[in-house]
Design an enzyme around this catalytic site. Structure first.
Site, short mmCIF file in Angstrom:
data_model
loop_
_atom_site.label_atom_id
_atom_site.label_comp_id
_atom_site.label_asym_id
_atom_site.label_seq_id
_atom_site.Cartn_x
_atom_site.Cartn_y
_atom_site.Cartn_z
CD GLU A 50 -2.85 -1.01 0.06
OE1 GLU A 50 -3.08 0.62 -0.32
OE2 GLU A 50 -3.78 -2.05 -0.33
CE1 TYR A 135 -8.23 3.96 -0.92
CE2 TYR A 135 -5.94 3.08 -0.70
CZ TYR A 135 -7.15 3.20 -1.37
OH TYR A 135 -7.42 2.48 -2.02
CG ASP A 153 -10.88 4.29 -4.49
OD1 ASP A 153 -12.11 4.48 -5.40
OD2 ASP A 153 -9.65 3.87 -4.89
#
Ligand code: SF4
Length: 310
Positions: A50, A135, A153
């Site tokens: 990520e 996020y 998103d």
């Protein structure tokens, strides 16, 4: 999640909503891009993926991610590394701002020192780690612990806007995304809806070629208007008349002749004889093709057949 009132005007209710959910999960599970971090539920490699993918295209992350884990296979290994080595790895793999490398190293240290080497499992706790924003925290909670909220998103907003006619408003997107996500399935769901936005419902959508599982409910597919918050003007081709004309020719190329109701479902999955995209719509398309000398339409007593002009 329950079928909240906030989403009632956008989402099908009850069992139909369940069918929408199942359709997406099945579509995702049948085939999806095979990123190696999707094969694990270990929070450490997921966090690394990520952080890396915040600045780098996913295809390029694959090699860097593999090299990183070869070098520091566990969170303990990373915490024990020198910060300089982690930063120079980051630069040598062109992974963007080196601060990310410093934060990742710091986060590994936090996991060891503050959490006894076990990653926290909720989005709120994960956000306490250095460099981990909302996020990323939610992504790790979802993909490692199946414990996240619905991701919202740009891709997800585009999908919800097109499919369910959700207005371009953050709280509306969040409400619908959350009501649509099946409870306790954030791992597969967030992967699946992001895959839909990346593969099928991109800025130029590939509804049919990607076999979008939501075509039969999709507002954009029905109306042919594929604009979205990040797609202000109509993208070309998909949904356009030109595309449907092409499909008619292609379908008729495979048969001597077809009736309207045999041809219709080969052109659109949402064809319904009396529906918006039914016989009347198909006749309009065929009339144009006939005017152009491409097809022959034969109106018989009780049915109409169509063939390619010979
Ligand atoms: S049918 Fe097309 S526009 Fe609608 S959700 Fe699927 S890919 Fe997006």
């Amino acid at each position: 999640m329950t079928d909240g009132d906030a989403s009632a005007e956008f989402l099908p209710a009850g069992e139909a909503r369940e069918t929408v959910r199942t359709a997406l999960i099945k579509w995702y599970e049948a085939d999806h891009r095979a990123y190696p971090w999707r094969e694990t539920d270990d929070a450490y490699p997921i966090l690394v993926s990520e952080i890396m993918s915040q600045q780098t295209q996913l295809d390029r992350v694959v090699d860097a991610w593999g090299d990183f884990l070869d070098r520091w296979p566990t969170v303990e290994d990373l915490a024990a590394a020198s910060r300089g080595d982690v930063v120079s790895f980051w630069s040598s793999h062109s992974l963007g701002y080196n601060n990310r490398a410093k934060y990742l190293h710091e986060a590994a240290t936090q996991v060891l020192e503050e959490y006894d080497g076990e990653f926290p499992e909720t989005p709120a706790e994960l956000q306490e780690l250095m460099g981990v924003g909302p996020y990323t925290a939610n992504a790790v909670a979802s993909f490692a612990f199946n414990n996240g909220d619905a991701v919202v998103d740009t891709n997800v907003k585009r999908v919800l806007y097109r499919a369910f006619d959700v207005p371009d408003d953050d709280s509306a997107f969040e409400g619908v995304a959350s009501d649509l996500m099946p409870s306790d399935r954030s791992r597969v769901w967030n992967n699946a809806i992001m895959e839909l936005g990346g593969v099928a419902c991109g800025k130029t959508p590939n509804c049919d070629t990607a076999g979008c599982p939501w075509r039969q409910w999709c507002h954009a597919y029905e109306t042919g208007d594929f604009t979205a918050p990040d797609v202000p003007t109509q993208p070309s081709f998909e949904g356009s008349r030109r595309q449907f004309r092409g499909r008619v020719i292609e379908a008729l190329g495979e048969y001597d002749e077809l009736t309207l109701d045999e041809l219709g479902p080969r052109i659109r999955v949402d064809y319904a004889p009396e529906g918006t995209h039914g016989r009347a719509w198909l006749r309009g398309l065929l009339a144009d093709l006939s005017d152009d000398g491409l097809v022959e339409i034969a109106d018989q007593e009780d049915e109409t057949t169509v063939r390619l002009q010979t």
